[in-house]
Write an enzyme that holds these catalytic residues in place. Structure first.
Site, PDB file in Angstrom:
ATOM      1  N   TYR A 155       0.878  -1.073   0.107  1.00  9.30           N
ATOM      2  CA  TYR A 155       0.048   0.011  -0.086  1.00  9.30           C
ATOM      3  C   TYR A 155       0.974   1.324  -0.069  1.00  9.30           C
ATOM      4  O   TYR A 155       0.373   2.356   0.042  1.00  9.30           O
ATOM      5  CB  TYR A 155      -0.984  -0.118   0.931  1.00  9.30           C
ATOM      6  N   ARG A 207      -1.945  -5.694  16.217  1.00  9.77           N
ATOM      7  CA  ARG A 207      -2.406  -4.253  15.997  1.00  9.77           C
ATOM      8  C   ARG A 207      -3.244  -4.068  14.756  1.00  9.77           C
ATOM      9  O   ARG A 207      -4.075  -3.413  14.686  1.00  9.77           O
ATOM     10  CB  ARG A 207      -0.969  -3.411  15.737  1.00  9.77           C
TER      11      ARG A 207
HETATM   12  C1  HXC Z   1      -5.624   5.149  17.686  1.00  7.89           C
HETATM   13  C2  HXC Z   1      -3.536   4.959  18.971  1.00  7.89           C
HETATM   14  C3  HXC Z   1      -3.585   3.819  18.940  1.00  7.89           C
HETATM   15  C4  HXC Z   1      -4.766   3.178  18.206  1.00  7.89           C
HETATM   16  C5  HXC Z   1      -1.797   4.380  19.904  1.00  7.89           C
HETATM   17  N1  HXC Z   1      -2.591   5.529  19.609  1.00  7.89           N
HETATM   18  N2  HXC Z   1      -2.333   3.304  19.689  1.00  7.89           N
HETATM   19  N3  HXC Z   1      -4.490   5.872  18.199  1.00  7.89           N
HETATM   20  N4  HXC Z   1      -5.676   3.717  17.614  1.00  7.89           N
HETATM   21  N5  HXC Z   1      -4.748   1.734  18.096  1.00  7.89           N
HETATM   22  C6  HXC Z   1      -2.249   7.093  19.703  1.00  7.89           C
HETATM   23  C7  HXC Z   1      -1.971   7.158  21.478  1.00  7.89           C
HETATM   24  O1  HXC Z   1      -3.367   7.564  21.976  1.00  7.89           O
HETATM   25  C8  HXC Z   1      -1.170   8.542  21.366  1.00  7.89           C
HETATM   26  O2  HXC Z   1      -2.078   9.792  20.992  1.00  7.89           O
HETATM   27  C9  HXC Z   1      -0.213   8.139  20.169  1.00  7.89           C
HETATM   28  O3  HXC Z   1      -0.956   7.098  19.404  1.00  7.89           O
HETATM   29  C10 HXC Z   1       0.966   7.680  20.722  1.00  7.89           C
HETATM   30  O4  HXC Z   1       0.628   6.289  21.581  1.00  7.89           O
HETATM   31  P1  HXC Z   1       1.680   5.522  22.351  1.00  7.89           P
HETATM   32  O5  HXC Z   1       1.125   4.505  22.945  1.00  7.89           O
HETATM   33  O6  HXC Z   1       2.307   6.775  23.433  1.00  7.89           O
HETATM   34  O7  HXC Z   1       2.811   5.109  21.524  1.00  7.89           O
HETATM   35  P2  HXC Z   1       4.282   4.455  21.476  1.00  7.89           P
HETATM   36  O8  HXC Z   1       4.482   3.873  22.858  1.00  7.89           O
HETATM   37  O9  HXC Z   1       5.440   5.141  20.837  1.00  7.89           O
HETATM   38  O10 HXC Z   1       3.844   3.143  20.789  1.00  7.89           O
HETATM   39  C11 HXC Z   1       3.859   3.225  19.270  1.00  7.89           C
HETATM   40  C12 HXC Z   1       2.756   2.348  18.697  1.00  7.89           C
HETATM   41  C13 HXC Z   1       2.711   0.734  19.119  1.00  7.89           C
HETATM   42  C14 HXC Z   1       2.726   2.295  17.042  1.00  7.89           C
HETATM   43  C15 HXC Z   1       1.529   3.000  19.105  1.00  7.89           C
HETATM   44  O11 HXC Z   1       1.678   0.028  18.535  1.00  7.89           O
HETATM   45  C16 HXC Z   1       4.051   0.354  19.059  1.00  7.89           C
HETATM   46  O12 HXC Z   1       4.917   0.266  19.983  1.00  7.89           O
HETATM   47  N6  HXC Z   1       4.136  -0.545  17.773  1.00  7.89           N
HETATM   48  C17 HXC Z   1       5.519  -1.181  17.334  1.00  7.89           C
HETATM   49  C18 HXC Z   1       5.265  -2.239  16.659  1.00  7.89           C
HETATM   50  C19 HXC Z   1       4.218  -2.411  15.480  1.00  7.89           C
HETATM   51  O13 HXC Z   1       3.390  -1.504  15.509  1.00  7.89           O
HETATM   52  N7  HXC Z   1       4.343  -3.320  14.608  1.00  7.89           N
HETATM   53  C20 HXC Z   1       3.506  -3.567  13.587  1.00  7.89           C
HETATM   54  C21 HXC Z   1       4.031  -3.311  12.265  1.00  7.89           C
HETATM   55  S1  HXC Z   1       2.855  -4.073  11.274  1.00  7.89           S
HETATM   56  P3  HXC Z   1      -2.498  10.464  22.142  1.00  7.89           P
HETATM   57  O14 HXC Z   1      -3.367  11.648  21.498  1.00  7.89           O
HETATM   58  O15 HXC Z   1      -3.552   9.679  22.879  1.00  7.89           O
HETATM   59  O16 HXC Z   1      -1.274  11.022  22.880  1.00  7.89           O
HETATM   60  C22 HXC Z   1       2.998  -3.237   9.690  1.00  7.89           C
HETATM   61  C23 HXC Z   1       2.377  -4.138   8.626  1.00  7.89           C
HETATM   62  C24 HXC Z   1       2.038  -3.321   7.317  1.00  7.89           C
HETATM   63  O17 HXC Z   1       3.517  -2.305   9.545  1.00  7.89           O
HETATM   64  C25 HXC Z   1       1.388  -4.229   6.237  1.00  7.89           C
HETATM   65  C26 HXC Z   1       0.438  -5.425   6.646  1.00  7.89           C
HETATM   66  C27 HXC Z   1      -0.033  -6.102   5.416  1.00  7.89           C
HETATM   67  P1  NAP Z   2       7.033  -6.271  14.578  1.00 11.16           P
HETATM   68  O1  NAP Z   2       7.435  -7.703  15.079  1.00 11.16           O
HETATM   69  O2  NAP Z   2       6.295  -5.442  15.596  1.00 11.16           O
HETATM   70  O3  NAP Z   2       8.281  -5.364  14.239  1.00 11.16           O
HETATM   71  C1  NAP Z   2       8.279  -4.010  14.380  1.00 11.16           C
HETATM   72  C2  NAP Z   2       9.649  -3.668  15.171  1.00 11.16           C
HETATM   73  O4  NAP Z   2      10.034  -2.228  15.168  1.00 11.16           O
HETATM   74  C3  NAP Z   2       9.664  -4.229  16.584  1.00 11.16           C
HETATM   75  O5  NAP Z   2      10.626  -4.884  16.720  1.00 11.16           O
HETATM   76  C4  NAP Z   2       9.919  -3.100  17.353  1.00 11.16           C
HETATM   77  O6  NAP Z   2      10.563  -3.018  18.749  1.00 11.16           O
HETATM   78  C5  NAP Z   2      10.484  -1.947  16.566  1.00 11.16           C
HETATM   79  N1  NAP Z   2      10.073  -0.382  16.699  1.00 11.16           N
HETATM   80  C6  NAP Z   2       8.840   0.046  16.785  1.00 11.16           C
HETATM   81  N2  NAP Z   2       9.167   1.365  17.214  1.00 11.16           N
HETATM   82  C7  NAP Z   2      10.378   1.634  17.144  1.00 11.16           C
HETATM   83  C8  NAP Z   2      11.040   2.695  17.426  1.00 11.16           C
HETATM   84  N3  NAP Z   2      10.674   3.876  17.753  1.00 11.16           N
HETATM   85  N4  NAP Z   2      12.539   2.668  17.408  1.00 11.16           N
HETATM   86  C9  NAP Z   2      13.097   1.427  17.323  1.00 11.16           C
HETATM   87  N5  NAP Z   2      12.360   0.390  16.889  1.00 11.16           N
HETATM   88  C10 NAP Z   2      11.121   0.582  16.812  1.00 11.16           C
HETATM   89  O7  NAP Z   2       6.252  -6.540  13.198  1.00 11.16           O
HETATM   90  P2  NAP Z   2       6.637  -7.165  11.681  1.00 11.16           P
HETATM   91  O8  NAP Z   2       5.465  -7.669  11.381  1.00 11.16           O
HETATM   92  O9  NAP Z   2       7.922  -8.016  12.042  1.00 11.16           O
HETATM   93  O10 NAP Z   2       7.176  -5.847  10.956  1.00 11.16           O
HETATM   94  C11 NAP Z   2       8.400  -5.633  10.543  1.00 11.16           C
HETATM   95  C12 NAP Z   2       8.265  -4.865   9.095  1.00 11.16           C
HETATM   96  O11 NAP Z   2       7.892  -5.355   8.256  1.00 11.16           O
HETATM   97  C13 NAP Z   2       7.704  -3.511   9.367  1.00 11.16           C
HETATM   98  O12 NAP Z   2       8.425  -2.664   8.772  1.00 11.16           O
HETATM   99  C14 NAP Z   2       6.399  -3.758   8.813  1.00 11.16           C
HETATM  100  O13 NAP Z   2       5.781  -2.624   8.279  1.00 11.16           O
HETATM  101  C15 NAP Z   2       6.741  -4.551   7.699  1.00 11.16           C
HETATM  102  N6  NAP Z   2       5.708  -5.428   7.147  1.00 11.16           N
HETATM  103  C16 NAP Z   2       5.046  -6.502   7.733  1.00 11.16           C
HETATM  104  C17 NAP Z   2       4.087  -7.318   7.250  1.00 11.16           C
HETATM  105  C18 NAP Z   2       3.504  -8.303   7.790  1.00 11.16           C
HETATM  106  O14 NAP Z   2       2.389  -9.026   7.446  1.00 11.16           O
HETATM  107  N7  NAP Z   2       4.012  -8.690   9.042  1.00 11.16           N
HETATM  108  C19 NAP Z   2       3.584  -6.854   5.910  1.00 11.16           C
HETATM  109  C20 NAP Z   2       4.166  -5.823   5.388  1.00 11.16           C
HETATM  110  C21 NAP Z   2       5.069  -5.158   5.962  1.00 11.16           C
HETATM  111  P3  NAP Z   2      10.327  -2.335  19.885  1.00 11.16           P
HETATM  112  O15 NAP Z   2       8.747  -2.498  20.346  1.00 11.16           O
HETATM  113  O16 NAP Z   2      11.160  -3.121  20.920  1.00 11.16           O
HETATM  114  O17 NAP Z   2      10.896  -0.865  19.853  1.00 11.16           O
END
Ligand code: HXC
Ligand code: NAP
Length: 308
Positions: A155, A207
């Site tokens: 996307y 998520r």
């Molecule tokens: C709406 C949200 C939310 C949610 C957090 N926020 N989660 N808003 N829906 N589900 C808001 C909070 O209310 C806050 O805003 C702001 O975002 C920051 O939230 P924090 O929890 O303080 O952020 P932080 O601790 O930095 O955590 C970051 C995060 C968290 C992105 C929210 O989910 C995380 O740590 N993610 C890392 C791993 C991850 O996401 N992995 C998946 C990648 S998958 P306010 O206004 O309340 O302060 C991927 C796949 C793509 O990318 C393709 C798939 C096919």
């Molecule tokens: P994941 O396990 O949640 O990986 C995300 C990683 O990013 C975590 O290890 C997390 O570690 C780290 N991260 C998040 N915020 C960070 C920050 N502020 N600083 C440093 N590290 C941070 O998910 P995943 O599925 O393996 O995703 C890996 C990659 O693949 C991502 O780029 C995602 O967009 C991509 N992707 C995944 C899929 C899928 O189907 N899984 C599909 C398309 C693309 P901490 O929380 O310890 O920081």
């Protein structure tokens, strides 16, 4: 031989130091494990040192190669510079950057706070350009060849509702990849990207498919090959792109999604829902077959389609 097995020659990454952001979990961990099996030194970074340390121990125990876990929030440039400094101290140089860290969640966009939008864009786009810029400067200054591989998504070019910050940020990472592939090639720096389709990981699934969405939306149903990705398949592609075998690949984004995004794009692709009976009925009608039989087949076909 099959897709769940390693593909590259033994020692294919020997002598390389590969820095992986988000390397403690999910796909980053899987790719890192395979790079290490192929002989690379690893630096893995993320915000959670304990998670990184556990992964580093696991990988080292499996491969015997060095893995350096370093805490770093990719959004903080000073922390990024410090990681690069510590990596050089340990390994002399970093050869490859894998921009893999990401943040994401699903939400109607109008429900997001501006901080929520910032959070995802900062992790994905700012995190990727922070590391790319800091390492690029160092490579250019020391006349060291470099290789940047970024994990985006399909996307990045189609866009997607409900993950708008992620879509905007991944599109930015892809634009940076293509731009720098041209600008920095003269310094011996290559930039490529991978766009994976669905590969099950805890981070993404928790998520993007929270609660009972996992049961309602099976991602495999959207994939023409009928399944989700196997981590090793992605690791194989990534290993090729970070290796010297891919020296002539530059500025490319390679999709690995079983045909998923094209299925969504093709105007008539949903016709795979049409049952055989309906095709039979349409064919009969075209050929002027018996009216009653044709209507019966048509009716049965419609019923089947409704049930799907
Ligand atoms: C709406 C949200 C939310 C949610 C957090 N926020 N989660 N808003 N829906 N589900 C808001 C909070 O209310 C806050 O805003 C702001 O975002 C920051 O939230 P924090 O929890 O303080 O952020 P932080 O601790 O930095 O955590 C970051 C995060 C968290 C992105 C929210 O989910 C995380 O740590 N993610 C890392 C791993 C991850 O996401 N992995 C998946 C990648 S998958 P306010 O206004 O309340 O302060 C991927 C796949 C793509 O990318 C393709 C798939 C096919
Ligand atoms: P994941 O396990 O949640 O990986 C995300 C990683 O990013 C975590 O290890 C997390 O570690 C780290 N991260 C998040 N915020 C960070 C920050 N502020 N600083 C440093 N590290 C941070 O998910 P995943 O599925 O393996 O995703 C890996 C990659 O693949 C991502 O780029 C995602 O967009 C991509 N992707 C995944 C899929 C899928 O189907 N899984 C599909 C398309 C693309 P901490 O929380 O310890 O920081």
């Amino acid at each position: 031989m099959n897709y769940a097995q390693g593909m590259l020659k033994e020692g294919a990454l020997k002598g390389k130091t590969i820095l992986i952001t988000g390397g403690g979990t999910g796909l980053g961990k899987s790719m890192g494990t395979y790079f290490s099996e192929l002989g690379a030194n690893l630096v893995i970074t993320s915000r959670k040192l304990e998670v990184l340390q556990k992964t580093a121990e696991e990988i080292h125990a499996k491969t015997g190669n060095q893995v350096l876990p370093l805490e770093c929030d990719v959004r903080e440039y000073e922390q990024v510079e410090k990681v690069i400094e510590q990596s050089k101290k340990q390994f002399g140089q970093v050869d490859v950057l894998l921009n893999n860290a990401a943040g994401n969640f699903i939400s109607p966009t109008e429900r997001l706070s501006h901080r929520a939008f910032d959070t995802v864009v900062d992790i994905v786009l700012k995190g990727s350009y922070n590391f790319t810029l800091a390492l690029g400067k160092s490579w250019i200054e020391h006349e060291h060849p470099g290789n940047v591989l970024s994990i985006v998504t399909t996307y990045a070019w189609t866009g997607s509702g409900y993950v708008v910050p992620s879509a905007a940020a991944k599109a930015g990472v892809l634009a940076m990849t293509r731009s720098l592939a041209v600008e920095w090639a003269r310094y011996g720096i290559r930039c490529n990207a991978i766009a994976p389709g669905p590969f099950p990981t805890k981070g993404a699934w928790d998520r993007l498919l929270p609660g009972n969405l996992k049961e309602k939306f099976d991602p495999a149903n959207k994939v023409p090959v009928g399944r989700v990705g196997e981590h090793q398949e992605l690791a194989n592609l990534a290993a090729y792109l970070v290796s010297d075998y891919s020296a002539y690949v530059n500025g490319e984004v390679i999709t690995i999604d079983g045909g998923e995004w094209l299925k969504g794009a093709g105007e008539f692709n949903q016709l795979d829902q049409v049952p055989e009976e309906l095709w039979d009925a349409m064919e009969m009608s075209r050929k002027g077959g018996a009216k009653i039989k044709m209507m019966w087949l048509y009716f049965r076909g419609m019923l089947k389609m409704k049930r799907k």
